[in-house]
Design an enzyme around this catalytic site. Structure first.
Site, PDB file in Angstrom:
ATOM      1  N   PHE A 146       0.860  -1.189   0.000  1.00 46.54           N
ATOM      2  CA  PHE A 146       0.000   0.000   0.000  1.00 46.54           C
ATOM      3  C   PHE A 146       0.894   1.235   0.000  1.00 46.54           C
ATOM      4  O   PHE A 146       1.616   1.486   0.954  1.00 46.54           O
ATOM      5  CB  PHE A 146      -0.957   0.055   1.192  1.00 46.54           C
ATOM      6  N   ASP A 231       9.513   2.861   1.810  1.00 50.58           N
ATOM      7  CA  ASP A 231       8.319   3.636   2.147  1.00 50.58           C
ATOM      8  C   ASP A 231       8.080   3.493   3.650  1.00 50.58           C
ATOM      9  O   ASP A 231       7.491   2.514   4.111  1.00 50.58           O
ATOM     10  CB  ASP A 231       7.119   3.132   1.336  1.00 50.58           C
ATOM     11  N   LYS A 260       2.808  11.213   6.843  1.00 52.53           N
ATOM     12  CA  LYS A 260       1.978  11.022   8.040  1.00 52.53           C
ATOM     13  C   LYS A 260       2.485  11.794   9.260  1.00 52.53           C
ATOM     14  O   LYS A 260       2.210  12.971   9.387  1.00 52.53           O
ATOM     15  CB  LYS A 260       1.841   9.524   8.338  1.00 52.53           C
TER      16      LYS A 260
HETATM   17  C1  PLP Z   1       3.061   2.909   3.560  1.00 49.55           C
HETATM   18  C2  PLP Z   1       2.208   4.011   3.017  1.00 49.55           C
HETATM   19  N1  PLP Z   1       2.621   4.699   1.943  1.00 49.55           N
HETATM   20  C3  PLP Z   1       1.902   5.704   1.442  1.00 49.55           C
HETATM   21  C4  PLP Z   1       0.689   6.061   1.972  1.00 49.55           C
HETATM   22  C5  PLP Z   1      -0.112   7.184   1.355  1.00 49.55           C
HETATM   23  O1  PLP Z   1      -0.130   8.303   2.152  1.00 49.55           O
HETATM   24  P1  PLP Z   1      -1.241   9.456   1.906  1.00 49.55           P
HETATM   25  O2  PLP Z   1      -2.556   8.875   2.338  1.00 49.55           O
HETATM   26  O3  PLP Z   1      -0.782  10.592   2.784  1.00 49.55           O
HETATM   27  O4  PLP Z   1      -1.196   9.796   0.464  1.00 49.55           O
HETATM   28  C6  PLP Z   1       0.211   5.362   3.081  1.00 49.55           C
HETATM   29  C7  PLP Z   1      -1.113   5.719   3.670  1.00 49.55           C
HETATM   30  O5  PLP Z   1      -1.747   4.954   4.366  1.00 49.55           O
HETATM   31  C8  PLP Z   1       0.976   4.312   3.612  1.00 49.55           C
HETATM   32  O6  PLP Z   1       0.558   3.594   4.655  1.00 49.55           O
END
Ligand code: PLP
Length: 406
Positions: A146, A231, A260
């Site tokens: 994700f 990530d 976040k």
């Molecule tokens: C591991 C990871 N990457 C990227 C994102 C995307 O972040 P955003 O919702 O701020 O676009 C999330 C969101 O849950 C995430 O958990």
């Protein structure tokens, strides 16, 4: 005299249902105020927040140092665009790069934008530095990933809910099973510019890869001249008991993707952080964002980096994580079928014979504990790192009660 009970929740839920697209299915809790690990709804009920904005609230709601930094910045300057510099920009980029023990920070806003930025940087690095033929770059990703919701990112999602009906899809990605270093090695060839992974998969249910996997990814990437993009948008910034989840395995990626909690629960702040020889491929005009690196975001981000620099929150996540995991282990075979995670972060599988994850969350909310289900029977628990041991015991007591009633 009987007390008049005002139900402000029901009309608020109805109004939201009526006037917004239904891209979420929220619990019927309408938050009005919050502080630390607790939120209060419009009817005055209090809840222990065990989701913490999917880790965007690692420091709790309205942490005093973060709110003070935001307030001070609100009284000075909030937006300049990147057409000009401002006095928070350089210090934020410097401090975040130092926290990541690397050279450069490229600030954006949302997590998805950080991922998109890293994809662009990796492709350009591949063409300019690695010498991949134009247009041929490939990026290897993991199944059940994700990384966000943009069209390119959902192109390499393996979740039909996230992907179906949103094509045509962006090409250039190869999907391999998560945690399988052999499959990863087989997917890498001379066109591969990057491996993009969550060091712990959050949305998938807090899946921790087998020990040795991340070092194997690092070794493969170094040997095959491929960038390792970590990530850490959900796993990073203290959640797992270290600043980054990669640190548990002694691994340094080429680029950290952060978001976040970087915004302190106040504003969206994301960033790609890494070495000069990688991020240095971008030239003026090739990438940007009107709001990325704005003064308010940078002031808040500096406060966040300042909190992490003390090590206190990483320590709390480590120590309290042991309490949480010890207590959750006691519920395995008593309503839970599995518990995973690291630090103050847990994925718990509810016995599907008892109830769905959604039902478990509804029953927890009725008893004053907020959590979020994912993929049917899994719940994610990620309380703010300011939570106390007593509060964690309370949350697990309530969970035990919910599971006990079936
Ligand atoms: C591991 C990871 N990457 C990227 C994102 C995307 O972040 P955003 O919702 O701020 O676009 C999330 C969101 O849950 C995430 O958990």
């Amino acid at each position: 005299m009987t007390a008049v009970h005002h139900d402000l929740t029901t009309p608020a839920v109805a109004e939201a249902e009526r006037f917004t697209a239904h891209n979420y299915h929220p619990l019927p809790v309408v938050v009005a105020e919050a502080e630390g690990a607790w939120v209060t709804d419009v009817d005055g009920r209090r809840y222990l927040d065990c989701l913490a904005g999917y880790s965007a609230l690692n420091f709790g709601h309205r942490h005093p140092a973060i709110v003070a930094a935001a307030r001070e910045q609100l009284d000075r300057v909030t937006l300049t665009s990147r057409a000009f510099l401002h006095d928070q920009f350089g210090p934020f980029c410097r401090d975040l790069a130092a926290l990541c023990r690397t050279d450069l920070t490229l600030p954006m806003n949302t997590g998805a934008e950080a991922v998109e930025t890293a994809i662009k940087v990796a492709r350009k690095w591949g063409y300019l530095i690695k010498g991949v033929p134009d247009g041929a770059a490939t990026i290897v990703v993991a199944a059940n990933n994700f990384h966000g919701r943009t069209t390119t990112i959902i192109s390499f999602s393996t979740d039909p809910e996230a992907r179906a009906d949103f094509g045509p899809y962006t090409p250039g990605f190869r999907v391999v099973p998560y945690g399988d270093a052999v499959a990863l090695a087989e997917a890498v060839d001379d066109t591969t510019v990057a491996v993009l992974l969550e060091p712990i998969q959050g949305e998938a249910g807090v899946l921790v890869p087998p020990p040795g996997y991340l070092p194997a990814v690092r070794e493969l990437c170094s040997r095959r001249d491929v960038l390792f993009l970590a990530d850490e948008i959900q796993s990073g910034l203290g959640r797992t008991g270290d600043t980054f989840a990669c640190e548990h395995e002694g691994v340094e990626p080429d680029l950290y993707l952060l978001g976040k909690a970087l915004g302190g629960g106040v504003v969206p702040v994301s960033a790609v952080v890494g070495r000069r020889d990688v991020l240095g491929v971008l030239r003026p005009g090739e990438h940007g964002s009107t709001f990325g690196g704005n003064p308010l975001a940078c002031a808040v981000g500096r406060a966040v980096v300042g909190l992490l620099a003390t090590g206190e929150y990483q320590r709390r996540a480590r120590d309290l994580g042991m309490v949480l995991h010890r207590r959750l282990a006691g519920l395995v075979a008593r309503g839970l079928t599995a518990v995973r995670g690291r630090g103050l972060w847990a994925g718990i599988d509810i016995d599907p014979a008892l109830m769905t994850g959604r039902q478990a969350c509804e029953r927890l909310a009725e008893r004053g504990v907020l959590a979020k289900d994912t993929h049917g029977s899994t719940l994610r628990l990620a309380p703010p790192l300011v939570v106390t041991a007593d509060e964690l015991h309370h949350a697990v007591d309530v969970l035990g009660e919910v599971l006990g009633r079936g």
